[in-house]
Scaffold this active site. Structure first.
Site, PDB file in Angstrom:
ATOM      1  N   ASN A  11       0.849  -1.187   0.000  1.00 20.09           N
ATOM      2  CA  ASN A  11       0.000   0.000   0.000  1.00 20.09           C
ATOM      3  C   ASN A  11       0.888   1.241   0.000  1.00 20.09           C
ATOM      4  O   ASN A  11       1.470   1.587   1.020  1.00 20.09           O
ATOM      5  CB  ASN A  11      -0.910  -0.023   1.225  1.00 20.09           C
ATOM      6  CG  ASN A  11      -1.833   1.178   1.305  1.00 20.09           C
ATOM      7  OD1 ASN A  11      -1.963   1.939   0.345  1.00 20.09           O
ATOM      8  ND2 ASN A  11      -2.478   1.360   2.444  1.00 20.09           N
ATOM      9  N   LYS A  13      -0.024   4.229  -0.229  1.00 16.51           N
ATOM     10  CA  LYS A  13      -0.724   5.356   0.391  1.00 16.51           C
ATOM     11  C   LYS A  13      -0.548   6.614  -0.478  1.00 16.51           C
ATOM     12  O   LYS A  13      -0.499   6.503  -1.703  1.00 16.51           O
ATOM     13  CB  LYS A  13      -0.259   5.549   1.828  1.00 16.51           C
ATOM     14  CG  LYS A  13      -0.417   4.274   2.665  1.00 16.51           C
ATOM     15  CD  LYS A  13      -0.185   4.473   4.127  1.00 16.51           C
ATOM     16  CE  LYS A  13      -0.351   3.152   4.856  1.00 16.51           C
ATOM     17  NZ  LYS A  13      -0.183   3.297   6.315  1.00 16.51           N
ATOM     18  N   HIS A  95      -9.457   0.572   5.326  1.00 20.66           N
ATOM     19  CA  HIS A  95      -8.202   0.891   6.003  1.00 20.66           C
ATOM     20  C   HIS A  95      -8.470   1.884   7.130  1.00 20.66           C
ATOM     21  O   HIS A  95      -9.290   2.786   6.999  1.00 20.66           O
ATOM     22  CB  HIS A  95      -7.194   1.482   5.011  1.00 20.66           C
ATOM     23  CG  HIS A  95      -5.802   1.511   5.537  1.00 20.66           C
ATOM     24  ND1 HIS A  95      -5.371   2.458   6.433  1.00 20.66           N
ATOM     25  CD2 HIS A  95      -4.738   0.705   5.310  1.00 20.66           C
ATOM     26  CE1 HIS A  95      -4.103   2.235   6.728  1.00 20.66           C
ATOM     27  NE2 HIS A  95      -3.691   1.176   6.063  1.00 20.66           N
ATOM     28  N   GLU A  97      -6.991   4.363   8.193  1.00 20.61           N
ATOM     29  CA  GLU A  97      -6.785   5.780   7.899  1.00 20.61           C
ATOM     30  C   GLU A  97      -8.026   6.381   7.258  1.00 20.61           C
ATOM     31  O   GLU A  97      -8.287   7.581   7.401  1.00 20.61           O
ATOM     32  CB  GLU A  97      -5.557   5.943   6.998  1.00 20.61           C
ATOM     33  CG  GLU A  97      -4.262   5.644   7.752  1.00 20.61           C
ATOM     34  CD  GLU A  97      -3.073   5.356   6.855  1.00 20.61           C
ATOM     35  OE1 GLU A  97      -2.003   5.089   7.397  1.00 20.61           O
ATOM     36  OE2 GLU A  97      -3.229   5.387   5.618  1.00 20.61           O
ATOM     37  N   GLU A 169      -4.854  -5.063  10.865  1.00 20.31           N
ATOM     38  CA  GLU A 169      -3.866  -4.011  11.069  1.00 20.31           C
ATOM     39  C   GLU A 169      -4.152  -3.278  12.380  1.00 20.31           C
ATOM     40  O   GLU A 169      -5.037  -2.420  12.424  1.00 20.31           O
ATOM     41  CB  GLU A 169      -3.907  -3.009   9.911  1.00 20.31           C
ATOM     42  CG  GLU A 169      -3.484  -3.586   8.577  1.00 20.31           C
ATOM     43  CD  GLU A 169      -3.151  -2.473   7.587  1.00 20.31           C
ATOM     44  OE1 GLU A 169      -2.058  -2.511   7.023  1.00 20.31           O
ATOM     45  OE2 GLU A 169      -3.982  -1.576   7.407  1.00 20.31           O
ATOM     46  N   GLY A 175       2.541   2.591  10.757  1.00 20.08           N
ATOM     47  CA  GLY A 175       3.414   3.735  10.544  1.00 20.08           C
ATOM     48  C   GLY A 175       4.115   4.242  11.786  1.00 20.08           C
ATOM     49  O   GLY A 175       4.715   5.311  11.771  1.00 20.08           O
ATOM     50  N   SER A 215       3.605  -1.818  10.291  1.00 18.77           N
ATOM     51  CA  SER A 215       5.068  -1.706  10.393  1.00 18.77           C
ATOM     52  C   SER A 215       5.770  -3.016  10.073  1.00 18.77           C
ATOM     53  O   SER A 215       6.792  -3.366  10.678  1.00 18.77           O
ATOM     54  CB  SER A 215       5.475  -1.190  11.782  1.00 18.77           C
ATOM     55  OG  SER A 215       4.957   0.097  12.010  1.00 18.77           O
TER      56      SER A 215
END
Length: 252
Positions: A11, A13, A95, A97, A169, A175, A215
């Site tokens: 991904n 992003k 996701h 985010e 996740e 991140g 990560s």
């Protein structure tokens, strides 16, 4: 050994330029990737066709989002039909985010997932908990609650579930450089598979690939990949680096 084919998604992003993404594509094209691993990369929408046109066909390409309506007056969105027309075969949905920053609810994510599947796309469907939820022992309740919303949309149709790859996740590990221990990751993956067995079907539970994300890098991937219920990875920042190849080849 599981019969589930190992899956590694990258991904990107909202990262990359024409120059840097061409370099990533060139590196993937020239690398000897494990033929027993399904590899899918998800560049920003602006670069989807650039990647698809230059990337070797063995690697598939995913969008990072899709709208749950046919083509029409939806400014700024991309339809499943447009993705299929461009030979983009996957999309990432749910996701954290997008769930947290853009407020996408379980119902919205489930609607997008059902629509994408009906239009022939594969879906990398994401779930996960916050640090606060982890520390208050709510991880399994949160993740299975997200799964329950998906089941409400899909029912127990094995054909629909076969188009889904689940990506667990933990939000606190995305991140941040933090990563769940192999035991923590395996425990949640086993809980997800157990929920699928009990609430969808044993066959779907056995067939569904469950990825770990958060990560993941070339240093921790080998130990994670040894876990019984970890069937691959959804990789963020490391997918922009040459080390992504090492993650794909973690079993070699």
């Amino acid at each position: 050994m599981s019969s589930r084919k190992f899956f590694v998604g990258g991904n990107f992003k909202m990262n990359g330029t024409i120059k840097s993404i061409k370099a990533i594509v060139e590196n993937l094209n020239q690398s000897n990737l494990d033929q027993n691993v399904e590899v899918v990369v998800a560049p920003p929408s602006l670069y989807l066709l650039l990647v698809r046109d230059h990337l070797k066909p063995q690697i598939e390409v995913a969008a990072q989002n899709v709208y749950d309506q046919p083509d029409g007056a939806f400014t700024g969105e991309i339809s499943a039909h447009q993705l299929s027309d461009s030979n983009i075969t996957w999309t990432i949905l749910g996701h954290s985010e997008r769930r947290t920053l853009l407020g996408e609810s379980d119902a919205v994510v489930s609607s997008k997932t059902k629509y994408s599947i009906n239009q022939g796309l594969g879906v990398i469907w994401c779930c996960g908990e916050t640090l606060e939820q982890r520390e208050s022992n709510q991880t399994v309740a949160v993740v299975t609650g997200q799964l329950a919303a998906l089941k409400e949309a899909l029912g127990t149709d094995a054909a629909a579930w076969s188009k889904i790859v689940v990506a667990y996740e933990p939000i606190w590990a995305i991140g941040t450089g933090k990563v769940a221990t192999t035991e923590q990751a395996q425990d949640v993956h086993a809980a997800i598979r157990g929920w699928l067995k009990e609430n969808v079907s044993p066959a779907v539970a056995e067939a569904t690939r469950i990825l770990y994300g958060g990560s993941v890098n070339d240093k921790n991937c080998k130990d994670l990949a040894k876990q019984a219920d970890i069937d691959g990875f959804l990789v963020g920042g490391a997918s922009l680096k040459p080390a992504f190849v090492d993650i794909v080849n973690c079993h070699l």
